[in-house]
Motif scaffolding. Structure first.
Motif, mmCIF file in Angstrom:
data_model
loop_
_atom_site.group_PDB
_atom_site.id
_atom_site.type_symbol
_atom_site.label_atom_id
_atom_site.label_comp_id
_atom_site.label_asym_id
_atom_site.label_seq_id
_atom_site.Cartn_x
_atom_site.Cartn_y
_atom_site.Cartn_z
ATOM 1 N N ILE A 67 0.831 -1.207 0.000
ATOM 2 C CA ILE A 67 0.000 0.000 0.000
ATOM 3 C C ILE A 67 0.862 1.252 0.000
ATOM 4 O O ILE A 67 0.612 2.204 -0.754
ATOM 5 C CB ILE A 67 -0.956 -0.023 1.205
ATOM 6 N N ASP A 68 1.900 1.271 0.821
ATOM 7 C CA ASP A 68 2.759 2.452 0.883
ATOM 8 C C ASP A 68 3.458 2.718 -0.443
ATOM 9 O O ASP A 68 3.569 3.872 -0.885
ATOM 10 C CB ASP A 68 3.793 2.290 2.001
ATOM 11 N N GLN A 69 3.938 1.668 -1.095
ATOM 12 C CA GLN A 69 4.610 1.855 -2.385
ATOM 13 C C GLN A 69 3.654 2.460 -3.402
ATOM 14 O O GLN A 69 4.023 3.359 -4.162
ATOM 15 C CB GLN A 69 5.143 0.515 -2.897
ATOM 16 N N LEU A 70 2.422 1.979 -3.421
ATOM 17 C CA LEU A 70 1.447 2.472 -4.389
ATOM 18 C C LEU A 70 1.085 3.929 -4.119
ATOM 19 O O LEU A 70 1.053 4.764 -5.040
ATOM 20 C CB LEU A 70 0.193 1.598 -4.334
ATOM 21 N N LEU A 71 0.822 4.268 -2.871
ATOM 22 C CA LEU A 71 0.408 5.637 -2.544
ATOM 23 C C LEU A 71 1.548 6.630 -2.700
ATOM 24 O O LEU A 71 1.324 7.788 -3.057
ATOM 25 C CB LEU A 71 -0.146 5.681 -1.115
ATOM 26 N N ASP A 72 2.765 6.186 -2.451
ATOM 27 C CA ASP A 72 3.914 7.071 -2.671
ATOM 28 C C ASP A 72 4.120 7.354 -4.158
ATOM 29 O O ASP A 72 4.472 8.466 -4.545
ATOM 30 C CB ASP A 72 5.187 6.441 -2.096
ATOM 31 N N ALA A 73 3.896 6.344 -4.989
ATOM 32 C CA ALA A 73 4.113 6.499 -6.428
ATOM 33 C C ALA A 73 2.980 7.258 -7.106
ATOM 34 O O ALA A 73 3.208 7.994 -8.081
ATOM 35 C CB ALA A 73 4.275 5.131 -7.081
ATOM 36 N N LEU A 74 1.746 7.100 -6.588
ATOM 37 C CA LEU A 74 0.570 7.716 -7.223
ATOM 38 C C LEU A 74 -0.206 8.508 -6.161
ATOM 39 O O LEU A 74 -1.309 8.135 -5.758
ATOM 40 C CB LEU A 74 -0.323 6.635 -7.837
ATOM 41 N N PRO A 75 0.352 9.637 -5.722
ATOM 42 C CA PRO A 75 -0.268 10.368 -4.605
ATOM 43 C C PRO A 75 -1.624 10.984 -4.925
ATOM 44 O O PRO A 75 -2.407 11.240 -4.002
ATOM 45 C CB PRO A 75 0.763 11.465 -4.300
ATOM 46 N N ASP A 76 -1.930 11.193 -6.199
ATOM 47 C CA ASP A 76 -3.196 11.829 -6.566
ATOM 48 C C ASP A 76 -4.221 10.820 -7.068
ATOM 49 O O ASP A 76 -5.208 11.195 -7.711
ATOM 50 C CB ASP A 76 -2.951 12.896 -7.631
ATOM 51 N N MET A 77 -4.024 9.580 -6.765
ATOM 52 C CA MET A 77 -4.944 8.529 -7.197
ATOM 53 C C MET A 77 -6.305 8.702 -6.523
ATOM 54 O O MET A 77 -6.388 9.060 -5.355
ATOM 55 C CB MET A 77 -4.344 7.173 -6.829
ATOM 56 N N ARG A 78 -7.363 8.442 -7.254
ATOM 57 C CA ARG A 78 -8.707 8.473 -6.667
ATOM 58 C C ARG A 78 -9.584 7.424 -7.326
ATOM 59 O O ARG A 78 -9.292 6.929 -8.419
ATOM 60 C CB ARG A 78 -9.341 9.864 -6.793
ATOM 61 N N LEU A 79 -10.661 7.093 -6.642
ATOM 62 C CA LEU A 79 -11.577 6.069 -7.127
ATOM 63 C C LEU A 79 -12.268 6.557 -8.392
ATOM 64 O O LEU A 79 -12.686 7.710 -8.489
ATOM 65 C CB LEU A 79 -12.622 5.764 -6.048
ATOM 66 N N ARG A 80 -12.366 5.673 -9.393
ATOM 67 C CA ARG A 80 -13.137 5.991 -10.594
ATOM 68 C C ARG A 80 -14.587 5.602 -10.342
ATOM 69 O O ARG A 80 -14.905 4.431 -10.126
ATOM 70 C CB ARG A 80 -12.590 5.225 -11.800
ATOM 71 N N GLY A 81 -15.470 6.569 -10.349
ATOM 72 C CA GLY A 81 -16.866 6.318 -10.017
ATOM 73 C C GLY A 81 -17.111 6.515 -8.531
ATOM 74 O O GLY A 81 -16.348 7.194 -7.827
ATOM 75 N N THR A 82 -18.159 5.905 -8.024
ATOM 76 C CA THR A 82 -18.539 6.052 -6.619
ATOM 77 C C THR A 82 -18.444 4.702 -5.913
ATOM 78 O O THR A 82 -18.521 3.644 -6.559
ATOM 79 C CB THR A 82 -19.971 6.582 -6.497
ATOM 80 N N PRO A 83 -18.318 4.719 -4.579
ATOM 81 C CA PRO A 83 -18.283 3.438 -3.853
ATOM 82 C C PRO A 83 -19.512 2.573 -4.116
ATOM 83 O O PRO A 83 -19.419 1.348 -4.138
ATOM 84 C CB PRO A 83 -18.194 3.875 -2.386
ATOM 85 N N GLY A 84 -20.678 3.204 -4.311
ATOM 86 C CA GLY A 84 -21.898 2.449 -4.547
ATOM 87 C C GLY A 84 -21.901 1.671 -5.850
ATOM 88 O O GLY A 84 -22.718 0.758 -6.031
ATOM 89 N N GLU A 85 -21.011 2.044 -6.772
ATOM 90 C CA GLU A 85 -20.938 1.339 -8.055
ATOM 91 C C GLU A 85 -20.067 0.084 -7.984
ATOM 92 O O GLU A 85 -20.066 -0.724 -8.918
ATOM 93 C CB GLU A 85 -20.391 2.279 -9.134
ATOM 94 N N LEU A 86 -19.319 -0.080 -6.914
ATOM 95 C CA LEU A 86 -18.456 -1.244 -6.775
ATOM 96 C C LEU A 86 -19.295 -2.484 -6.505
ATOM 97 O O LEU A 86 -20.368 -2.413 -5.896
ATOM 98 C CB LEU A 86 -17.461 -1.038 -5.631
ATOM 99 N N ARG A 87 -18.804 -3.631 -6.930
ATOM 100 C CA ARG A 87 -19.528 -4.882 -6.756
ATOM 101 C C ARG A 87 -18.671 -5.870 -5.968
ATOM 102 O O ARG A 87 -17.464 -5.960 -6.179
ATOM 103 C CB ARG A 87 -19.899 -5.487 -8.115
ATOM 104 N N TRP A 88 -19.328 -6.612 -5.088
ATOM 105 C CA TRP A 88 -18.647 -7.599 -4.255
ATOM 106 C C TRP A 88 -18.931 -8.995 -4.769
ATOM 107 O O TRP A 88 -20.068 -9.315 -5.105
ATOM 108 C CB TRP A 88 -19.106 -7.467 -2.798
ATOM 109 N N ARG A 89 -17.909 -9.827 -4.828
ATOM 110 C CA ARG A 89 -18.051 -11.195 -5.316
ATOM 111 C C ARG A 89 -18.847 -12.030 -4.318
ATOM 112 O O ARG A 89 -18.498 -12.078 -3.138
ATOM 113 C CB ARG A 89 -16.677 -11.834 -5.506
ATOM 114 N N PRO A 90 -19.927 -12.681 -4.758
ATOM 115 C CA PRO A 90 -20.658 -13.555 -3.836
ATOM 116 C C PRO A 90 -19.830 -14.786 -3.498
ATOM 117 O O PRO A 90 -18.997 -15.241 -4.288
ATOM 118 C CB PRO A 90 -21.918 -13.920 -4.626
#
Length: 416
Positions: free
Chosen positions: A370-393
């Protein structure tokens, strides 16, 4: 928490325990979409236990109270992990069988057998060089980030968390990529507990047998080789089965520990300043996910040999008792008031004699990834909204289908 074994001759019930409502299907889309709401409904019927189905026609008892779960996890005599008596009545095509059937390993054994299998596993894991592991995660993470960093978008599961967990685990176990690909495909099919679960299990076992055969001929400084060299002298089949446990816990649960933590950090304003917080804030987020959204949500299965009366409910003999780590961690009776930092009282890694022996390794990999990813891409944000995400049954995991993000494109590093 109180329980007792009924007097000899008491007829075991043929149906799941009566906890005041219908069986809840843990494999359903509705449960995957909002498990905590359903846990609350279960708790309204009975504070500790719920009647559930793990697959169509496969009943079980789900433990949803923290203290009850800990008592069961610390009582392997009354709640053994060996499923063989239960398994006799389960059709071979049952989709959850690959995740629940007996195997000659520590996870599915009790008493001396459990001790016999666990010794080589814990010794082999103890030989991991944590400093070298940190460097390995960093190298693998940066290589993956470079592959998608110039695109300005990614699926953090398919493009990052899964290949990272897969590569790190293969490195620790000394597994070449061609065998590891088969392992990963088999594990995913087994966790989904769908129509391909049986095929996934067969693929998984063949790949592990190939790995053990390879390491028997060409040992190295890796977990598999150390296990083969342990004085207990496990057979090749037994070593493969211990590796099955490590892989099952080290791919899917680790992938979704990373993904669920990244989701929290990307969507919760408390973690909006993650770049200033660094590892400390990452650890806080991980601790919260292990409490509130653990990737292995329901597992730690036991099979009472006799009917057991617990919390006023008669549990049938030889039917699964499943610990809901997600529900137990959210038990109002032990609520921490929302402060989860540096709190290891969660059940995400189980408890008692079957507690995960690789918890520290998993935690380190997740933090570094997680730290490596956030350090490399500090301006990363979710594409869309949390409500659009789907969970695997599925009855066992808490897993997103994807975690799409966008970010400013990385500037390619000039080649010298």
């Amino acid at each position: 928490m109180t329980y007792s074994v009924p007097a000899s001759g008491y007829p075991p019930p043929a149906t799941p325990p009566d906890t005041g409502g219908p069986r809840i299907a843990l494999y359903s889309e509705a449960y995957a979409a909002d498990p905590q709401r359903i846990h609350a409904e279960m708790r309204a019927r009975h504070p500790s236990l719920a009647a559930v189905e793990l697959a169509p026609g496969i009943p079980a008892t789900l433990v949803i109270a923290y203290d009850t779960a800990r008592a069961i996890l610390h009582d392997p005599d009354r709640f053994p992990a060996d499923p063989r008596r239960w398994q006799r009545s389960i059709p071979p095509q049952c989709p959850i069988l690959p995740m629940t059937e007996w195997r000659p390993n520590a996870l599915r054994s009790s008493g001396f057998d459990h001790y016999h299998y666990r010794q080589p596993t814990t010794a082999a894991l103890a030989g991991i060089d944590m400093f070298a592991l940190h460097a390995s995660v960093e190298t693998i993470a940066m290589g993956l980030i470079e592959t998608f960093g110039e695109q300005g978008e990614a699926d953090l599961i398919g493009d990052y968390a899964h290949p990272l967990a897969f590569a790190v685990l293969n490195s620790l176990l000394g597994c070449p990529p061609e065998i590891g690909q088969q392992v990963a495909a088999g594990v995913r099919a087994m966790f989904d507990a769908g129509a391909d679960a049986g095929h996934g299990s067969a693929l998984f076992e063949r790949a592990l047998a190939d790995l053990v055969a390879l390491k028997r001929v060409t040992p190295n400084d890796d977990v598999t080789s150390r296990m083969l060299a342990h004085p207990v002298e496990l057979t090749d089949t037994a070593v493969a089965q211990q590796l099955a446990t490590i892989y099952a816990a080290g791919i899917e649960p680790l992938v979704y520990l990373i993904a669920n933590t990244l989701l929290l950090m990307l969507t919760d304003e408390r973690f909006g300043g993650h770049l200033l917080g660094g590892s400390l804030l990452t650890r806080n987020a991980l601790d919260e996910v292990l409490f509130r959204n653990p990737p292995l949500a329901n597992y730690c299965i036991s099979y009472p040999r006799h009917p057991v009366l617990i919390e006023g409910v008669l549990l049938p003999a030889n039917q699964p008792v499943v610990i809901s780590m997600a529900a137990c961690n959210a038990d109002p009776a032990i609520s921490s008031g929302g402060d989860y930092s540096a709190n290891a009282s969660h059940l995400a890694f189980s408890a008692g004699p079957h507690r995960c022996p690789a918890a520290d390794v998993s935690y380190l990999i997740a933090v570094d990834a997680i730290d490596q990813l956030l350090d490399a891409l500090p301006d990363m944000r979710l594409r869309g909204t949390p409500g659009e995400l789907r969970w695997r049954p599925g009855p066992f995991h808490r897993a997103l289908t994807e975690l799409p993000v966008i970010f400013p494109e990385l500037t390619p590093v000039p080649q010298k």
